[in-house]
Design an enzyme around this catalytic site. Structure first.
Site, PDB file in Angstrom:
ATOM      1  N   TRP A  14       0.844  -1.208   0.000  1.00 23.18           N
ATOM      2  CA  TRP A  14       0.000   0.000   0.000  1.00 23.18           C
ATOM      3  C   TRP A  14       0.868   1.241   0.000  1.00 23.18           C
ATOM      4  CZ3 TRP A  14      -4.031  -2.043  -1.690  1.00 23.18           C
ATOM      5  CH2 TRP A  14      -4.448  -3.293  -1.242  1.00 23.18           C
ATOM      6  N   ASP A  15       1.989   1.180   0.693  1.00 19.46           N
ATOM      7  CA  ASP A  15       2.948   2.279   0.619  1.00 19.46           C
ATOM      8  C   ASP A  15       3.437   2.482  -0.812  1.00 19.46           C
ATOM      9  OD1 ASP A  15       3.203   3.360   3.187  1.00 19.46           O
ATOM     10  OD2 ASP A  15       4.647   1.846   3.814  1.00 19.46           O
TER      11      ASP A  15
END
Lengths: 378, 378
Positions: A155-156
């Site tokens: 997600w980063d």
């Protein structure tokens, strides 16, 4: 394009590094001694390989932002004139001097991109977002109890690339209208949007049966890992009818698969039927792979254009896979001061109308402080 | 901005959907009956939730591209005039009529973004890229044999967002210079670049010891899952000294942690020491969590601003997490024809200078064929 970045960890720094790799002047500002991520693992000789990777090609400035004189300097840097300037990227708390409203007083057409954990500004990081999204309950071996965290902070990574999109979109708007703006996005909204686009949210709402944990099977089609005679692992997939035919031809198991189809009442040209028959397909395929070496499997699969690939450890990746070496133009062997030399990626995007920007190491912390203070008369 | 997309699966469609959610006119062209992803699982009532999610807000045109008349129509559509037009996105094989050189003859300032599996054009998909990158050997329970595939196709997601960046960057260049271009990127290069930025490649080259498999521990700092009295799972993290203090205060275990630091000769304000002492920290923390309900853990942790979150299944996500419902402005309850109504994400990027584009369902296959043929006089 010039971007001032006040950031930590992955998403914002990756966004900055992505634009730096495209040629932008990205100036990361940290407190003296560095931010909370300055010593983030993995380390080599006590120095952070993580920081070195996520800040490639930027300039580094250290200024004490707890006091007003430092705050004023940074505000002037963020809002310095210039057509490509006035762009501020941050994932750290914003209030007072570094709020959009205050900075906008210094440069009316400011573009400011703020990443938060949650949309309401509350804290969330990749690992809490992933926990909430359901993936840890369906990842890992079948029969596994509990949850399996991901090691890749996916997600980063996605948020980092979306930040580059956000900056370019806002800069486009500014070029067309003269107007700056505030762009906000949160790690959890990015995760939720991706889960939505991939069908996980619709499935959870509409389907009675919850998504199960299917080990290494690729859901809804055919794909799994197999072990070769020389104890190497390969992933083998058939996502399309063409790929299924390739697999049948490469293995010479067409008779066996036809018998299996007849026995199960399935038709393996349909991906749903490959999924329903996955265990039986694997039971035929595993012995075929198990009596062959990786080299022999590779030769058969490549000759028939099977969709497959070897699993590699990180060590094997850098030792054996030419894609992870400077044989791949993506990489240049760069000397990172204090760390050593290793293949360092440039931008994975190849623009025919622009020379590739050679990958550069991260700066040492504060390396460009004096230079930037002079250049922008701070 | 108008983008013609000839695509399948995730990366290219997600790139198009990302731009559609920002207001772009994205026209996806498929063969009659649909492409290889038209029936991709997950399904509901036999229809693809995956296709519905990845093609939200686009127009759908079906044209037989095996024959010259269809090819000419699509080439005219791709290269139709208009300032924001002349943008072509594809991840399908490109040659002959739909090559950059051929299309450029029809529109000199064409922008064309081509996604391949590998940089050399050979096949690779998310699962083969992930296999090669080392993550499956370090994901999953400690002591696990073999490999653990991810369920989230993370490389596809990242490539999808990077495609949006690529299109905006090329469009910027065109606006500044009048010049179009070909942009190429490969799924494996995106994966390798991210692995490089996150320090995995440098670590594998420089460190003698290979990265281990550490189960659900977050590498190099403190973070893991814990089980509450009511059998719920939570992830608890302390990535910074501030977060560590919060955790100590919330649990009231400061004496125990001080004793542990003395016994182990560690200092838990250092993330490296939290990592070295992770097992012993967990041994103190697990009993604290185990005698408390999720609600009680949540109250203590939130009161002290601990970085934590509950794990949720996909079913629990849509039932219990307001972030995954229309209570979050990211989502609107959209009726997807033939599927049903469920929370559907708009863009996770919030632009202060632009109204949010309400999320729209995917088109039905070929829904806009006649409309587009008329509009562009094909």
């Amino acid at each position: 394009m010039r971007i001032v970045e006040i950031s930590a960890f992955i998403a914002a720094p990756l966004g900055g590094a992505t634009l730096a790799a495209m040629g932008a002047d990205v100036i990361r500002v940290d407190p003296p001694g560095g931010g909370v991520d300055i010593g983030r693992w993995p380390l080599h000789r006590g120095r952070s390989l993580y920081w070195a990777g996520l800040n490639q090609g930027k300039r580094s400035v250290t200024i004490d932002m707890r006091q007003q004189p430092g705050q004023q300097k940074v505000a002037r840097l963020i809002t310095a004139p210039g057509e490509g300037g006035g762009i501020f990227l941050t994932n750290l708390p914003v209030s007072g001097w570094n709020s959009y409203d205050e900075l906008k007083k210094l440069r009316r057409d400011l573009i400011m991109v703020v990443i938060t954990g949650n949309r309401d500004g509350s804290a969330a990081v990749d690992y809490t977002v992933n926990a909430a999204l359901g993936f840890p309950f369906v990842t890992g071996p079948e029969g596994q109890e509990g949850v399996v965290n991901h090691v890749l902070p996916a997600w980063d990574g996605m948020t980092g690339f979306l930040v580059a999109t956000a900056i370019l979109a806002a800069e486009r708007h500014r070029r067309l209208t003269g107007e700056g703006q505030l762009v906000e996005l949160s790690l959890s909204d990015v995760g939720l949007a991706v889960a939505g686009h991939m069908g996980f949210i619709g499935e959870a709402v509409l389907e009675d049966e919850p998504r199960g944990r299917f080990g290494n099977h690729v859901y809804g089609t055919f794909g799994r890992d197999f072990v070769t005679r020389d104890d190497r692992r390969v992933v083998v997939l058939a996502l399309t009818p063409r790929q299924w035919r390739s697999l049948v031809e490469a293995t010479g198991l067409s008779g066996e698969f036809r018998n299996l189809e007849a026995r199960l009442g399935l038709y393996f040209n349909n991906e749903g039927d490959r999924w329903r028959g996955r265990q039986e397909i694997c039971d035929l395929l595993q012995p075929w792979v198990a009596v062959r070496s990786l080299a022999s499997v590779a030769a058969s699969f490549d000759a028939h254009k099977v969709l497959w690939g070897p699993y590699r450890t990180f060590k094997e990746l850098v030792a054996d896979d030419p894609r992870a070496t400077s044989a791949n133009p993506l990489f240049v062997d760069v000397d990172h001061p204090g760390l050593g030399t290793y293949p360092t990626p440039g931008s994975p995007m190849r623009f025919s109308a622009a020379e590739a920007v050679p990958p550069r190491p991260a700066p040492t912390l504060g390396e460009h402080t004096d230079e930037v203070i002079r250049e922008f008369d701070l």
